[in-house]
Design an enzyme around this catalytic site. Structure first.
Site, mmCIF file in Angstrom:
data_model
loop_
_atom_site.group_PDB
_atom_site.id
_atom_site.type_symbol
_atom_site.label_atom_id
_atom_site.label_comp_id
_atom_site.label_asym_id
_atom_site.label_seq_id
_atom_site.Cartn_x
_atom_site.Cartn_y
_atom_site.Cartn_z
ATOM 1 N N ASP A 69 0.853 -1.181 0.000
ATOM 2 C CA ASP A 69 0.000 0.000 0.000
ATOM 3 C C ASP A 69 0.895 1.240 0.000
ATOM 4 O OD1 ASP A 69 -2.419 1.565 0.382
ATOM 5 O OD2 ASP A 69 -1.798 1.780 2.476
ATOM 6 N N ASP A 124 -1.834 -0.646 5.970
ATOM 7 C CA ASP A 124 -2.121 -0.024 7.264
ATOM 8 C C ASP A 124 -3.598 0.182 7.555
ATOM 9 O OD1 ASP A 124 -2.481 3.442 6.983
ATOM 10 O OD2 ASP A 124 -2.270 2.122 5.268
ATOM 11 N N ASP A 127 -0.218 5.338 0.866
ATOM 12 C CA ASP A 127 -0.434 6.307 1.943
ATOM 13 C C ASP A 127 -0.567 5.623 3.296
ATOM 14 O OD1 ASP A 127 -0.428 8.101 -0.084
ATOM 15 O OD2 ASP A 127 -2.499 8.744 0.111
#
Length: 271
Positions: free
Chosen positions: A13, A214, A15
């Site tokens: 991922d 996240d 951001d």
């Protein structure tokens, strides 16, 4: 366990994981990106971002040429050497951005849901929302198979909106900052499985996979990985997987690219 030498794919991922959520800094991860590049390990970026944004980031990070997963799996940018694959250079899953936009405009007009899409504003506004430059903000508007929006209604109305989208074959997904509407058939997990199968078909051996994320929208991706790093994030819901065997899953103490580095340190440096 596994090593950096064996056939390996790393899915990440952006951001809040490889990039800092606020500054977009990635330098703490730079040494590992260099080591993986030197070992010819593809680092496959996976994000809600558009392919135009991600191709720019690929170049910035020195990851050009490998596939990437854009728009939460609705778009797969193929590797440069995969020119013989139907659909090159990109595979689109489900209905187009334009068709989704028409659905959303109808729902907003007839059922009075309150939201603002990236199509409703200019690049200067998106730059204010995100902290990006105007030129980078313009890339965020080049959707091909999803719509990004800010929800401006109640939680109750959100539940109704989600149900209406589901009835129409669409899904409503929360990202690090914004919400995303895409075809119900699309997903980071489906896109990752397709890429893994393609590498296996080309090499004759299934690669070992490591995923890093996240947020809740990364859970489907991490579920299909052999090993997963859950980077400490800002989302209250966190990430919860069906199989959280400590031998398979590592939760970091640090956030963003420092957590990314911590996860790679855990699975490689200690072995």
């Amino acid at each position: 366990m596994f090593s950096i030498q064996q056939p390996l794919l790393v899915f990440s991922d952006l951001d809040g994981t490889l990039l800092d959520s606020h500054s977009y800094d990635w330098q703490p991860a730079a040494p590992w990106l260099s080591r993986l590049r030197e070992a010819n390990v593809p680092v496959i970026l996976c994000s809600s971002k558009t392919s135009a944004e991600m191709l720019y980031l690929q170049k910035t990070l020195g990851l050009q040429g490998v596939p990437l997963i854009a728009e939460n799996g609705a778009v797969i940018q193929l590797a440069e050497q995969w020119q013989d694959i139907d659909g090159f250079p990109r595979i689109i899953s489900g209905i187009s951005h334009g068709e989704i936009s028409q659905v959303l405009n109808t729902l907003r007009e007839k059922e009075h849901f309150k939201f603002t899409t990236f199509d409703d504003v200019d690049d200067a506004t998106i730059a204010e929302w995100t902290g990006l430059s105007r030129s980078q903000a313009a890339l965020t508007q080049l959707h091909e198979a999803s719509v990004t929006l800010i929800w401006r209604d109640s939680d109750e109305r959100m539940a109704q909106f989600t149900a209406r989208l589901n009835e129409l074959g669409l899904q409503f997904m929360q990202g690090a900052r914004f919400w995303h509407v895409l075809d119900a058939s699309a997903g980071k997990d489906q896109a990752a499985n397709w890429i893994i199968a393609t590498y296996q078909q080309l090499s004759g051996k299934r690669p070992t996979t490591l995923g890093l994320g996240d947020g809740p929208n990364d859970a489907p991706l991490l579920e299909v990985m052999d090993y997963a790093v859950i980077v400490k994030g800002l989302n209250r819901e966190g990430v919860h997987l069906h199989d959280e065997d400590p031998a398979r899953v590592w939760r970091t103490q640090r956030e963003g690219p420092e957590g990314w580095r911590e996860g790679l340190d855990h699975f490689f440096s200690a072995r």
